[in-house]
Write a protein that holds these residues in place. Sequence first.
Motif, short mmCIF file in Angstrom:
data_model
loop_
_atom_site.label_atom_id
_atom_site.label_comp_id
_atom_site.label_asym_id
_atom_site.label_seq_id
_atom_site.Cartn_x
_atom_site.Cartn_y
_atom_site.Cartn_z
N PRO A 144 -82.11 51.23 30.03
CA PRO A 144 -82.43 51.51 31.44
C PRO A 144 -83.90 51.83 31.65
O PRO A 144 -84.40 51.75 32.77
N GLU A 145 -84.61 52.20 30.58
CA GLU A 145 -86.01 52.57 30.74
C GLU A 145 -86.92 51.37 30.88
O GLU A 145 -87.80 51.33 31.73
N ARG A 146 -86.73 50.38 30.01
CA ARG A 146 -87.70 49.30 29.97
C ARG A 146 -87.24 48.01 30.65
O ARG A 146 -88.06 47.19 31.03
N ASP A 147 -85.93 47.81 30.76
CA ASP A 147 -85.48 46.60 31.43
C ASP A 147 -85.43 46.84 32.94
O ASP A 147 -84.76 47.75 33.42
N THR A 148 -86.17 46.01 33.67
CA THR A 148 -86.27 46.13 35.11
C THR A 148 -85.94 44.77 35.72
O THR A 148 -85.80 43.78 35.00
N THR A 149 -85.85 44.74 37.03
CA THR A 149 -85.63 43.47 37.71
C THR A 149 -86.71 42.47 37.29
O THR A 149 -86.41 41.31 36.96
N GLU A 150 -87.96 42.95 37.22
CA GLU A 150 -89.09 42.07 36.87
C GLU A 150 -88.95 41.54 35.44
O GLU A 150 -89.12 40.34 35.19
N SER A 151 -88.62 42.44 34.49
CA SER A 151 -88.56 41.99 33.09
C SER A 151 -87.38 41.03 32.89
O SER A 151 -87.49 40.07 32.14
N LEU A 152 -86.27 41.29 33.58
CA LEU A 152 -85.12 40.40 33.44
C LEU A 152 -85.41 39.04 34.09
O LEU A 152 -85.01 37.99 33.57
N SER A 153 -86.12 39.08 35.21
CA SER A 153 -86.49 37.85 35.89
C SER A 153 -87.40 37.01 34.99
O SER A 153 -87.23 35.80 34.85
N ALA A 154 -88.36 37.69 34.33
CA ALA A 154 -89.28 37.00 33.43
C ALA A 154 -88.51 36.40 32.24
O ALA A 154 -88.76 35.27 31.83
N LEU A 155 -87.55 37.17 31.72
CA LEU A 155 -86.74 36.68 30.60
C LEU A 155 -85.95 35.44 31.01
O LEU A 155 -85.87 34.46 30.26
N ALA A 156 -85.38 35.48 32.21
CA ALA A 156 -84.60 34.33 32.71
C ALA A 156 -85.48 33.09 32.80
O ALA A 156 -85.04 31.98 32.48
N THR A 157 -86.73 33.30 33.23
CA THR A 157 -87.65 32.16 33.36
C THR A 157 -88.05 31.62 31.99
O THR A 157 -87.93 30.42 31.72
N THR A 158 -88.51 32.52 31.09
CA THR A 158 -89.00 32.04 29.79
C THR A 158 -87.88 31.42 28.96
O THR A 158 -88.12 30.50 28.19
N ARG A 159 -86.66 31.94 29.12
CA ARG A 159 -85.55 31.38 28.34
C ARG A 159 -84.81 30.27 29.09
O ARG A 159 -83.77 29.81 28.66
N HIS A 160 -85.35 29.84 30.23
CA HIS A 160 -84.75 28.77 31.04
C HIS A 160 -83.27 29.02 31.30
O HIS A 160 -82.42 28.16 31.08
N ILE A 161 -82.96 30.23 31.74
CA ILE A 161 -81.56 30.59 31.99
C ILE A 161 -81.13 30.09 33.36
O ILE A 161 -81.85 30.25 34.36
N ASP A 162 -79.95 29.45 33.39
CA ASP A 162 -79.39 28.92 34.63
C ASP A 162 -78.75 30.09 35.41
O ASP A 162 -77.61 30.47 35.15
N VAL A 163 -79.52 30.64 36.36
CA VAL A 163 -79.04 31.85 37.04
C VAL A 163 -77.95 31.55 38.07
O VAL A 163 -77.44 32.46 38.71
N SER A 164 -77.57 30.28 38.22
CA SER A 164 -76.44 30.00 39.10
C SER A 164 -75.12 30.36 38.38
O SER A 164 -74.12 30.63 39.02
N ARG A 165 -75.15 30.37 37.05
CA ARG A 165 -73.94 30.74 36.31
C ARG A 165 -74.14 31.95 35.40
O ARG A 165 -73.19 32.60 35.01
#
Lengths: 266, 183
Positions: B96-117
């Motif tokens: 909860p300390e280091r993972d934020t909306t921004e860091s998760l969003s960045a992770l989704a982008t760099t790992r090419h995660i399909d956020v529709s599923r």
Amino acid sequence: MRHTLLSALLLSALCTGEPVYAAPGKDAAAAAMPTVPSGSFESVLPPAPGVKKVTVSSYRLDRTPVTNADFARFVGKHPEWRRDRVASLFAEKDYLTHWSSATEPGAAIGRQPVVRVSWFAASAYCEARGARLPTWYEWEYAAVASGTRADARSDADWQRQILDWYSRSARGALPNVGSTPANYYGIQDLHGVVWEWVYDLSSMLVSGDNREQSDPDSLRFCGPGALTMEQKENYATLMRIAMLSSMQARYASATMGFRCATEVKP
Amino acid sequence: MRVFLLAMLLTVASLANADVAYPPQSIYNLNAKLIDQSGAARSLDMHRGHPVLVTMFYGSCPLACPLLIDTLRSFERSLTSAERASVRVMLISIDPERDTTESLSALATTRHIDVSRWTLVHTDEATVRKIAAVLNIQYRRLSDGSYNHASVTSLLTPQGEIAAQSSVLGKADERLAASLRAL
């Protein structure tokens, strides 16, 4: 300076026989939930290999475990925690089965610590009070205190007394809360009455050693052996860790109760 | 007046909760306030009606968590396209300390995660503890701020019951696929 102050407090406690905590009645809230000042100690569960000291920030801890009467008031206000309504996800079938009804424990056990409560139910109770369960380190830090010393683990008499309590506690009815002497902080019943849930239950099985991370299966199945435990002479505390690490959060054991804690804002 | 409005709101809220009756063993009975990688408020049952793969991770994890994402991908590749289209993936942060909306969003982008599923979520510590407890995931925060955690992936039924669990890393667990087909 800190050390001197502590010594002075200890000395005065020893000389006058008076406890160092605020006398009950002066401040009802403080008496029900004494403050444990911040400090560091060597836990039986080292935080990492080679690291011995654990630092605990100042917190308040319930003087005694939560009673059946306390828990009945909570269940009255939060009926989703009644034994006939709770989701089995949160409590196994033994949950509160010793009560005379779904809402009443029965007068005879009102002042006894509530047991057969799951970790989920205990957490919900504390949250309803604006508190939480104590972490293992908070619990252990308060529990190494005798009546006169903040850390009495080198005191052979105290150790004997604790082991004696543990050997007796398995027999007969549970005592009412507040039946054991207050410790250095004014907290009672940490030993010899019930096992107690902790906030970080899900950490009790896991080693603080990063090198074991490669094999999660060994963490899942090694049981208490997965922990690096020290101070083997503290059997009573190690027994407690073994007990906690064998518990799932939905278990409702006849010997497991709880008390609540809160942080103290600096 | 204000009290009355509040009471009204609470009544509506509790009714809404009672509307959805999940099986007693469903993890969707846990009322958890989550925030996803886009900053939207979500609940544990956000993918109800679908089979869901759920696991816990932390974003700054150097080794095991990238492997966890790769393992979930391998699993998806082992499915038929129809099966893949129905499955949802939920990655819940234990940090909860280091993972934020921004860091998760960045992770989704760099790992090419399909956020529709796939959904990445973070929440507060007390909620993390409860989710870990319903998923039987052991974890421990280490003094350097990293975590030791069991890499357990759970397959949830459309109603949120745990149908199967796997700690296999690095390749698709065939038992999970078999459980999925048996749902």
